[in-house]
Scaffold this motif. Structure first.
Motif, PDB file in Angstrom:
ATOM      1  N   LEU A   1      44.828  35.376   3.968  1.00 17.14           N
ATOM      2  CA  LEU A   1      43.786  35.097   4.957  1.00 17.14           C
ATOM      3  C   LEU A   1      42.397  35.451   4.425  1.00 17.14           C
ATOM      4  CD1 LEU A   1      45.398  36.153   8.348  1.00 17.14           C
ATOM      5  CD2 LEU A   1      45.007  33.863   7.442  1.00 17.14           C
ATOM      6  N   VAL A   2      42.339  36.441   3.556  1.00 19.24           N
ATOM      7  CA  VAL A   2      41.028  36.906   3.111  1.00 19.24           C
ATOM      8  C   VAL A   2      40.614  36.231   1.796  1.00 19.24           C
ATOM      9  CG1 VAL A   2      41.449  38.918   1.622  1.00 19.24           C
ATOM     10  CG2 VAL A   2      39.692  39.026   3.394  1.00 19.24           C
ATOM     11  N   LEU A   3      41.540  35.489   1.213  1.00 15.09           N
ATOM     12  CA  LEU A   3      41.273  34.877  -0.090  1.00 15.09           C
ATOM     13  C   LEU A   3      40.052  33.958  -0.113  1.00 15.09           C
ATOM     14  CD1 LEU A   3      42.623  35.360  -2.757  1.00 15.09           C
ATOM     15  CD2 LEU A   3      43.899  33.240  -2.463  1.00 15.09           C
ATOM     16  N   PRO A   4      39.836  33.133   0.927  1.00 14.41           N
ATOM     17  CA  PRO A   4      38.624  32.294   0.906  1.00 14.41           C
ATOM     18  C   PRO A   4      37.350  33.117   0.785  1.00 14.41           C
ATOM     19  CG  PRO A   4      40.117  31.553   2.619  1.00 14.41           C
ATOM     20  CD  PRO A   4      40.684  32.824   2.083  1.00 14.41           C
ATOM     21  N   PHE A   5      37.326  34.282   1.432  1.00 16.23           N
ATOM     22  CA  PHE A   5      36.144  35.129   1.349  1.00 16.23           C
ATOM     23  C   PHE A   5      36.003  35.728  -0.050  1.00 16.23           C
ATOM     24  CE2 PHE A   5      37.129  34.829   5.786  1.00 16.23           C
ATOM     25  CZ  PHE A   5      35.889  34.743   6.395  1.00 16.23           C
ATOM     26  N   VAL A   6      37.130  36.079  -0.643  1.00 15.09           N
ATOM     27  CA  VAL A   6      37.102  36.591  -2.012  1.00 15.09           C
ATOM     28  C   VAL A   6      36.534  35.518  -2.946  1.00 15.09           C
ATOM     29  CG1 VAL A   6      38.498  37.468  -3.910  1.00 15.09           C
ATOM     30  CG2 VAL A   6      39.040  38.133  -1.571  1.00 15.09           C
ATOM     31  N   MET A   7      36.923  34.254  -2.677  1.00 15.03           N
ATOM     32  CA  MET A   7      36.413  33.159  -3.505  1.00 15.03           C
ATOM     33  C   MET A   7      34.906  32.991  -3.340  1.00 15.03           C
ATOM     34  SD  MET A   7      38.483  31.845  -5.556  1.00 15.03           S
ATOM     35  CE  MET A   7      37.529  30.397  -6.017  1.00 15.03           C
ATOM     36  N   VAL A   8      34.427  33.090  -2.096  1.00 14.11           N
ATOM     37  CA  VAL A   8      32.975  32.996  -1.868  1.00 14.11           C
ATOM     38  C   VAL A   8      32.259  34.097  -2.635  1.00 14.11           C
ATOM     39  CG1 VAL A   8      31.154  33.261  -0.145  1.00 14.11           C
ATOM     40  CG2 VAL A   8      33.142  31.862   0.368  1.00 14.11           C
ATOM     41  N   ALA A   9      32.807  35.308  -2.546  1.00 13.28           N
ATOM     42  CA  ALA A   9      32.202  36.420  -3.265  1.00 13.28           C
ATOM     43  C   ALA A   9      32.205  36.145  -4.770  1.00 13.28           C
ATOM     44  CB  ALA A   9      32.951  37.715  -2.955  1.00 13.28           C
ATOM     45  N   ALA A  10      33.308  35.573  -5.254  1.00  9.09           N
ATOM     46  CA  ALA A  10      33.401  35.286  -6.689  1.00  9.09           C
ATOM     47  C   ALA A  10      32.369  34.241  -7.101  1.00  9.09           C
ATOM     48  CB  ALA A  10      34.805  34.798  -7.036  1.00  9.09           C
ATOM     49  N   ILE A  11      32.139  33.262  -6.235  1.00 14.88           N
ATOM     50  CA  ILE A  11      31.143  32.224  -6.549  1.00 14.88           C
ATOM     51  C   ILE A  11      29.754  32.842  -6.645  1.00 14.88           C
ATOM     52  CG2 ILE A  11      29.984  30.166  -5.659  1.00 14.88           C
ATOM     53  CD1 ILE A  11      32.714  29.377  -4.412  1.00 14.88           C
ATOM     54  N   ILE A  12      29.407  33.623  -5.638  1.00  8.43           N
ATOM     55  CA  ILE A  12      28.080  34.238  -5.625  1.00  8.43           C
ATOM     56  C   ILE A  12      27.913  35.162  -6.827  1.00  8.43           C
ATOM     57  CG2 ILE A  12      26.627  35.854  -4.354  1.00  8.43           C
ATOM     58  CD1 ILE A  12      27.832  34.591  -1.802  1.00  8.43           C
ATOM     59  N   ARG A  13      28.957  35.943  -7.091  1.00 13.94           N
ATOM     60  CA  ARG A  13      28.929  36.867  -8.226  1.00 13.94           C
ATOM     61  C   ARG A  13      28.740  36.121  -9.554  1.00 13.94           C
ATOM     62  NH1 ARG A  13      28.377  40.582 -11.075  1.00 13.94           N
ATOM     63  NH2 ARG A  13      26.337  40.139 -10.276  1.00 13.94           N
ATOM     64  N   SER A  14      29.451  34.984  -9.706  1.00 14.53           N
ATOM     65  CA  SER A  14      29.346  34.228 -10.949  1.00 14.53           C
ATOM     66  C   SER A  14      27.918  33.739 -11.164  1.00 14.53           C
ATOM     67  CB  SER A  14      30.253  32.999 -10.933  1.00 14.53           C
ATOM     68  OG  SER A  14      31.532  33.365 -10.540  1.00 14.53           O
ATOM     69  N   ILE A  15      27.325  33.203 -10.086  1.00 10.88           N
ATOM     70  CA  ILE A  15      25.971  32.666 -10.219  1.00 10.88           C
ATOM     71  C   ILE A  15      24.996  33.784 -10.587  1.00 10.88           C
ATOM     72  CG2 ILE A  15      24.081  31.585  -8.952  1.00 10.88           C
ATOM     73  CD1 ILE A  15      26.295  30.143  -7.308  1.00 10.88           C
ATOM     74  N   ASP A  16      25.171  34.950  -9.985  1.00 10.11           N
ATOM     75  CA  ASP A  16      24.280  36.064 -10.292  1.00 10.11           C
ATOM     76  C   ASP A  16      24.537  36.639 -11.675  1.00 10.11           C
ATOM     77  OD1 ASP A  16      23.046  35.813  -7.884  1.00 10.11           O
ATOM     78  OD2 ASP A  16      24.199  37.384  -6.883  1.00 10.11           O
TER      79      ASP A  16
ATOM     80  N   VAL B   1      24.762  26.622 -14.675  1.00  9.20           N
ATOM     81  CA  VAL B   1      24.897  27.384 -13.429  1.00  9.20           C
ATOM     82  C   VAL B   1      25.441  26.483 -12.320  1.00  9.20           C
ATOM     83  CG1 VAL B   1      23.667  28.712 -11.671  1.00  9.20           C
ATOM     84  CG2 VAL B   1      23.013  28.925 -14.062  1.00  9.20           C
ATOM     85  N   ILE B   2      24.843  25.286 -12.194  1.00 14.19           N
ATOM     86  CA  ILE B   2      25.300  24.344 -11.163  1.00 14.19           C
ATOM     87  C   ILE B   2      26.754  23.951 -11.421  1.00 14.19           C
ATOM     88  CG2 ILE B   2      24.937  22.050 -10.157  1.00 14.19           C
ATOM     89  CD1 ILE B   2      22.738  23.901  -9.407  1.00 14.19           C
ATOM     90  N   GLY B   3      27.070  23.670 -12.690  1.00 13.76           N
ATOM     91  CA  GLY B   3      28.437  23.285 -13.046  1.00 13.76           C
ATOM     92  C   GLY B   3      29.437  24.359 -12.653  1.00 13.76           C
ATOM     93  N   LEU B   4      29.064  25.603 -12.948  1.00 14.86           N
ATOM     94  CA  LEU B   4      29.934  26.730 -12.604  1.00 14.86           C
ATOM     95  C   LEU B   4      30.139  26.803 -11.091  1.00 14.86           C
ATOM     96  CD1 LEU B   4      31.282  29.358 -13.810  1.00 14.86           C
ATOM     97  CD2 LEU B   4      29.190  30.518 -13.128  1.00 14.86           C
TER      98      LEU B   4
END
Lengths: 311, 274
Positions: A222-237, A288-291
């Motif tokens: 259930l929490v995995l989508p949020f983990v993915m969002v965090a991972a996306i933001i983290r990757s960009i930063d 960055v966009i590609g990632l």
């Protein structure tokens, strides 16, 4: 964003007439921001692309060279090294904060005394001024006088060279980055945990599930989508990380910790090779966009539940 | 059963301790470094609490004639960029939310993804060409790259959740679009504006990369100024740590004072500048 998504529906269901009735155009509200965005955000993008097609030196002239600057990237070994450093740094600086952030979110989801205050303390590293933080970390990394080697000696580990050795410099910088940005992952995942309904747990308890089983089969999916969002933001930063690296090592020793962002800085503002610098900026931007697109696609694939869509 | 609960409790507190201590210990050590003379800072094993506190470190930083200038620069750059950002960003957030044009907020999202340096090259040339270098204006303008997207993003999200009924009632009473915004929407949106304001201030205050390129000797902001302390004073950790602490202190105080708003803002939009 979960809440905004939930509230959008009744608003959208309102008849369009009510919008027209609310007299006057909305454009005057948006126009000033549009002008600002056009001049400080869109104009620089367009101008960067134009410059990347030119041989352009600060103080010198400029001449159109087509894609020559991009061709130069293919044979620039320092750029290739920087690319490798960036990938290495980004991979570590995403994985570690995400794993630790998930763990801390689960801990902060429990009830305990002074939780709000402790959470504020935990969040402080990511709000503090990165340069100020970096200077103190640089002191802590010092091989002779730094406190980190002393702490290692307490548990019997031999002293390290940290940011002063090419092999350990990137992991050491990742340590700082992890320390700084684990709280952001924690906050996002904590938001996700708060949105999980209690029913699945209740029925699992009745079925006699253990705590670990409930975590593995209910909480984590259930929490995995949020983990993915965090991972996306983290990757960009992480891929764009600059302050910490620049202030602690300036890309050194040698060029061992020079990421694309730091190389871009050197080319543009130390060598004043604006045309080539712009070409690097364009390629970097596309990376960055590609990632981001890649991770969003991944997120869609992981999202087998309906609960977490709001993120 | 009771023993097991006690064990769980101990485990939880151990986990909390493990999670929070790196942050706490770091800032404690930062404070310790800033309050020690060089002999104590170079001691092995390291000393946490010295016998005599080196308040002189802080005095040295504060008395250096430029600290006041740099502090003022930081306040002017962050203050102006945040206020300008609110001035254009809050109405824009309202307009975009009411136009249901939230898709156009993608521009804002891309702006957030763009590496800060790619704004710097073209704007640097532009500022040179306009003859603005040597003033604070270039930094104020480029900090809009940080503040405007954060503010628009948070305000769109906020205005989307505020009820439309009140606004519609005002329209029926004959209010113009501007009056509806000014007297109905804006007062309700105050908490959202607070969140946007706090985050814009923090990320603008912390920004470093724009300053190292655009700031001259007289126009440095505090993060740039403290970084420049390294090259001048070789290995004088005390004053350097004191300087670093003074630079980040306003932000840390704001974080502790407004942690609920910050958490709300960061989890809603998860935005970060430049």
């Amino acid at each position: 964003m979960t809440s905004s998504l939930a509230l959008e529906k009744p608003a959208a269901a309102a008849p369009p007439a009510s919008r027209r009735r609310a007299g006057g155009s909305l454009w005057p509200f948006v126009l000033p921001a549009l002008i600002v965005v056009a001049s400080v955000i869109v104009f620089p993008w367009a101008f960067t692309i134009w410059m990347s097609l030119n041989e352009w030196q600060i103080g010198g002239g400029s001449s159109f060279v087509g894609l020559a600057n991009f061709g130069r990237l293919l044979t620039d070994l320092r750029f290739h090294d920087a690319l490798w450093h960036t990938l290495y740094f980004t991979a570590l600086a995403v994985i570690l904060p995400v794993v630790l952030g998930l763990f801390s979110a689960i801990v902060f989801h429990q009830n305990f005394k002074a939780r709000g205050f402790l959470r504020a303390l935990f969040v402080m590293p990511m709000m503090a001024t990165p340069v100020a933080i970096a200077l103190v970390w640089a002191m802590m990394f010092h091989p002779q006088l730094g406190v980190l080697n002393y702490l290692l000696s307490l548990v019997g580990i031999p002293p390290q060279l940290w940011v002063f050795h090419p092999a350990t410099v990137i992991p050491s910088l990742v340590l700082v980055e992890t320390w700084q940005w684990t709280p952001l992952v924690m906050l996002i995942v904590l938001g996700g945990l708060a949105a999980i309904p209690t029913e699945p747990y209740e029925s699992a308890l009745i079925d006699g599930a253990s705590g670990w089983q409930m975590f593995w089969h209910i909480t984590l999916p259930l929490v995995l989508p949020f983990v993915m969002v965090a991972a996306i933001i983290r990757s960009i930063d992480a891929i764009k990380s600059f302050d910490i690296i620049y202030a602690i090592t300036q890309g050194g020793p040698g060029t061992a910790s020079e990421t694309i962002n730091l190389y871009l800085y050197s080319v543009a503002f130390a060598y004043y090779d604006i045309g080539y610098g712009s070409a690097i900026a364009v390629v970097f931007f596309l990376m960055v966009i590609g990632l981001a697109v890649l991770l969003l696609w991944l997120k869609k694939r992981v999202q087998w539940t309906e609960v977490g869509i709001g993120a | 059963m009771r023993a097991k609960r006690l064990l769980n409790r101990i485990g939880l507190w151990f986990a909390v301790l493990m999670i929070v201590s790196p942050a706490v210990l770091f800032f404690v050590w930062m404070l310790s470094l800033s309050l020690k003379y060089e002999i104590d800072n170079a001691a092995y094993p390291p000393i946490l609490i010295p016998e005599t506190f080196a308040w002189a470190n802080y005095a040295a930083v504060l008395e250096s004639n430029r600290f006041g200038t740099y502090f003022l620069n930081s306040v002017l750059v962050t203050g102006s960029a945040t206020l300008l950002g609110l001035l254009v960003g809050v109405p824009a957030g309202y307009g975009m939310a009411r136009m249901k044009a939230t898709k156009s907020a993608v521009v804002v999202l891309i702006a957030r993804m763009t590496p800060g340096l790619s704004y710097l090259i073209p704007l640097f040339l532009l500022f040179q060409w306009l003859g603005l270098m040597g003033t604070l204006l270039p930094q104020i303008i480029i900090h809009l790259v940080i503040t405007v997207p954060i503010i628009i993003w948070i305000m769109i999200g906020y205005f989307e959740t505020t009820p439309l009924e009140l606004e519609e009632a005002a329209v029926i009473d004959g209010a113009s679009r501007w009056q509806v915004f000014r007297h109905v929407a804006l007062p309700i949106a105050k908490p959202g504006i607070t969140v946007a304001f706090i985050l814009a201030v923090i990320f603008s205050w912390n920004n470093f990369v724009f300053g190292i390129v655009l700031a001259g000797r007289e126009t440095r902001t505090l993060p740039v100024a403290v970084y420049n302390m390294i090259s001048f004073e070789q290995l004088s950790w005390g004053p350097l740590a004191a300087g670093a602490l003074l630079v980040t202190l306003p932000v840390l105080l704001l974080t502790v004072a407004a942690q609920r708003q910050i958490v709300a803002g960061l989890t809603a939009g998860a935005v970060k500048g430049g």
